[in-house]
Enzyme design. Structure first.
Site, PDB file in Angstrom:
ATOM      1  N   ASP A 220      -3.282 -21.146  -7.690  1.00  0.00           N
ATOM      2  CA  ASP A 220      -4.525 -21.133  -7.095  1.00  0.00           C
ATOM      3  C   ASP A 220      -4.799 -19.944  -6.853  1.00  0.00           C
ATOM      4  O   ASP A 220      -4.209 -19.064  -6.738  1.00  0.00           O
ATOM      5  CB  ASP A 220      -4.341 -22.143  -5.926  1.00  0.00           C
ATOM      6  CG  ASP A 220      -3.908 -23.460  -5.954  1.00  0.00           C
ATOM      7  OD1 ASP A 220      -4.292 -24.201  -7.277  1.00  0.00           O
ATOM      8  OD2 ASP A 220      -3.253 -24.065  -5.225  1.00  0.00           O
ATOM      9  N   ASP A 259      -5.683 -23.148 -12.176  1.00  0.00           N
ATOM     10  CA  ASP A 259      -5.587 -24.437 -11.252  1.00  0.00           C
ATOM     11  C   ASP A 259      -6.636 -24.514 -10.426  1.00  0.00           C
ATOM     12  O   ASP A 259      -7.724 -24.423 -10.779  1.00  0.00           O
ATOM     13  CB  ASP A 259      -4.052 -24.334 -10.548  1.00  0.00           C
ATOM     14  CG  ASP A 259      -3.628 -25.611 -10.166  1.00  0.00           C
ATOM     15  OD1 ASP A 259      -4.187 -26.723 -10.276  1.00  0.00           O
ATOM     16  OD2 ASP A 259      -2.816 -25.754  -9.098  1.00  0.00           O
ATOM     17  N   ASP A 263      -6.748 -24.859  -2.727  1.00  0.00           N
ATOM     18  CA  ASP A 263      -6.351 -26.096  -2.484  1.00  0.00           C
ATOM     19  C   ASP A 263      -5.450 -26.140  -1.069  1.00  0.00           C
ATOM     20  O   ASP A 263      -4.990 -25.312  -0.555  1.00  0.00           O
ATOM     21  CB  ASP A 263      -5.161 -26.388  -3.443  1.00  0.00           C
ATOM     22  CG  ASP A 263      -5.853 -26.914  -4.831  1.00  0.00           C
ATOM     23  OD1 ASP A 263      -7.023 -26.921  -4.925  1.00  0.00           O
ATOM     24  OD2 ASP A 263      -5.228 -27.132  -5.704  1.00  0.00           O
ATOM     25  N   ARG A 315     -13.628 -31.955  -7.940  1.00  0.00           N
ATOM     26  CA  ARG A 315     -13.011 -31.702  -6.544  1.00  0.00           C
ATOM     27  C   ARG A 315     -13.685 -30.485  -5.729  1.00  0.00           C
ATOM     28  O   ARG A 315     -13.419 -29.650  -5.428  1.00  0.00           O
ATOM     29  CB  ARG A 315     -11.442 -31.035  -6.926  1.00  0.00           C
ATOM     30  CG  ARG A 315     -11.010 -31.774  -7.865  1.00  0.00           C
ATOM     31  CD  ARG A 315      -9.269 -31.159  -7.991  1.00  0.00           C
ATOM     32  NE  ARG A 315      -8.616 -32.287  -8.735  1.00  0.00           N
ATOM     33  CZ  ARG A 315      -7.398 -31.838  -8.908  1.00  0.00           C
ATOM     34  NH1 ARG A 315      -6.692 -30.780  -9.076  1.00  0.00           N
ATOM     35  NH2 ARG A 315      -6.618 -32.767  -9.773  1.00  0.00           N
TER      36      ARG A 315
END
Length: 445
Positions: A220, A259, A263, A315
């Site tokens: 990430d 990715d 997160d 997301r």
């Protein structure tokens, strides 16, 4: 100029990335205005990160723990050894390229490649025709791929310690290709930095991921794990320099090297994400990484406010377990041309999640995308109020939850059993595009 990101994969790299090896300035101390910003703390009602003792980052740093850095290696040195929780302020001056070594030499994917890895052989060995679709790759080539990924990880991954403030100076502070981890560290502030294009040179082919298999990457732009009291504010997150549209396909699937942008997983808790800009990305923000009742139960309390989400495909966020307050955000969802990736969803209602959405503004070009804003990922309910759609006059009031339920086979409930109280003023929805547009992102402190 072109740069290889994996064997046989050429992707354009902008000159700004290559120029990041240059140190823009070296300073022994911060200017008074920068010092004031660097010692700022989270407001006492500004979201979940204000809970308990609040979030103060490195505001108590002594003079010898205030660092101004202009290269990746200087940043690595300034963060100190992992677990050193001495309060510190680290100010980034200019663009820091994570793919530059201690000698100032730029690194490419071939520099991380394990001697026993061969990309063409990997493709052939694990092709659907030769390997099948029933199990993940294993054996010497997969092990060599993992070693290659670990070599890259050692270079580009950076762990922040507790009691740290990481802040960008001016409007051009950038981290290029780096994977910033806030893992097991509490009381951390990150502000005014552009985080661009963390990418995995060695994604794994997983034939068991979905009906057709997928390429899955590791890094990430920023990951928050096992951490408490974290404030992420006025930053920019994107794939700038390596958009998905330039990636090839192998085994009929996009060779995905990205990715998440940000997160929040593995039992992280008490996080406020405010006035950031998330753009041009697929899987943007995951809050909670497993449906299993493990480390996430009772954690993942997150506030997202006054962020801009532009052309992010999914997301924004996807939530499991947590009590997540999403208010005064601006979502810009274009109608992408045929052949480009299409919008999937914004709010993912996952297992045991308690998502509370309030006064969010949506600009959506394709009316067919409106019912897609909400997606059920084994969740049971969410709560929503005050949403507005598009810039028509008068603004069109809409319930994204009702739009979803109108076409869904299984309905989501409309109450989550908790009400956010730890927040500053929730602004009228019609003011959100202007307020977020003027204040979100870097250079706006």
């Amino acid at each position: 100029m072109r740069k290889t990101i994996g064997l046989g994969i050429a992707v354009a790299v902008p000159l700004t990335l290559l120029a990041a090896t240059q140190v823009s300035a070296n300073a022994d101390e911060l200017a008074p205005g920068d010092e004031r910003l660097a010692r700022a703390v989270l407001g006492d009602r500004d979201g979940w990160a204000a809970h308990g003792d609040g979030t103060t980052g490195g505001s108590a740093a002594e003079a010898d723990q205030v660092h101004v850095v202009g290269t990746w290696e200087e940043l690595r040195e300034a963060v100190g050894p992992r677990g050193d929780d001495t309060p510190r302020i680290i100010a980034i001056d200019g663009a820091l390229n994570a793919h530059v070594d201690a000698d100032g030499d730029e690194l490419g994917c071939s520099d991380y490649q394990d001697s026993e890895f061969d990309f063409d052989a990997y493709l052939d060995t694990y092709s659907p025709e030769n390997w099948g679709m029933e199990e993940e790759p294993s054996g010497p080539l997969e092990e060599a791929r993992v070693r290659s990924m670990r070599n890259q990880q050692e270079q580009i991954q950076l762990h922040l310690n507790s009691n740290t403030t990481l802040i960008g100076l001016g409007d051009d502070a950038r981290v290029l290709g780096g994977n910033i981890l806030i893992d097991g560290a509490d009381n951390v502030i990150v502000r005014n930095i552009g985080f661009e294009n963390a990418h995995d040179c060695w994604p794994q082919w997983d034939p068991t991921d979905g009906s057709e298999g997928n390429w899955n990457s590791e890094f990430d732009n920023m990951s928050v794990r096992r951490a408490e009291n974290v404030w992420i504010d006025h930053n920019e997150f994107s794939d700038k320099g390596m958009p998905d549209s330039e990636l090839p396909e192998y085994h009929g699937r996009e060779y995905q090297v990205h990715d998440g942008l940000l997160d929040i997983t593995h039992g992280a808790d008490l996080v406020t994400v405010s006035y950031n800009d998330f753009s041009e990305h697929d899987k943007t923000m995951l809050i909670g990484s497993t449906d299993s009742p493990t480390y996430d139960v009772g954690e993942l309390r997150v506030t997202l406010h006054h962020n801009r989400w532009e052309n992010v495909l999914q997301r924004a966020p996807r939530v499991r377990w947590g009590q997540v307050h999403v208010y005064n955000n601006h979502y810009v969802i274009p109608d992408n041309p045929e052949g480009e990736k299409q919008f999937s969803y914004s709010w993912g209602v996952g297992y045991e999640s308690q998502l509370y959405a309030e006064n969010n503004y949506f600009d959506i070009e394709n009316d067919a995308d409106v019912p897609k804003v909400v997606r059920d990922w084994r969740g049971e309910e969410m709560q929503e109020s005050g949403s507005l759609l598009n810039g028509r006059s008068p603004h069109h009031r809409v319930s994204m939850l009702e739009e979803y339920n109108a076409v869904a086979d299984e309905q989501l409930g409309d109450t989550v059993g908790w009400e956010p109280t730890l927040h500053d003023r929730v602004h009228p929805t019609q003011s959100v595009p202007g307020r977020v547009g003027a204040h979100a992102g870097t250079g706006n402190l």
